[in-house]
Design a protein around this motif. Structure first.
Motif: not given
Length: 103
Positions: A9, A11, A79, A81
């Motif tokens: 991601t 972030s 993912k 993150a």
């Protein structure tokens, strides 16, 4: 089974760039709680490679190395993150701790 891909991601990318992090290891942290309560399991992110890579899956994504313990159960698309409001840390969604010892 094909090796799953890992999405990073925005972030997480910013967090890693700001900290100069190019390698992350997700390992299973276990702690015994009392004599009768059992074991607390958590996925822990370490900003370095593992000493012994034999028990880890290694992914290269966007020029970064991501190691995932083979003891961590993959349940969906992975993912990378961040989580936390005041103190951010990296987390891996799409993975969970195993409920039983199956290794």
């Amino acid at each position: 089974m094909d090796k799953p891909t890992i999405e990073i991601t925005d972030s997480a990318r910013k967090f890693m760039d700001a900290g100069g992090i190019d390698t992350v290891t997700f390992r299973l942290f276990e702690e015994r709680v009392g004599c009768c309560l059992g074991v607390v399991k958590e996925i822990e992110a370490v900003h370095a490679g593992p000493k012994d890579t034999a028990d880890y899956l290694c992914h290269r994504t966007e020029g970064r190395r991501i190691f995932i313990s083979r003891r961590i159960r993959i349940i969906g698309p992975l993912k990378l993150a961040t989580e936390g409001l005041w103190r951010k840390r990296l987390c891996l969604s799409g993975a969970t701790v195993p409920l039983f010892k199956d290794w």
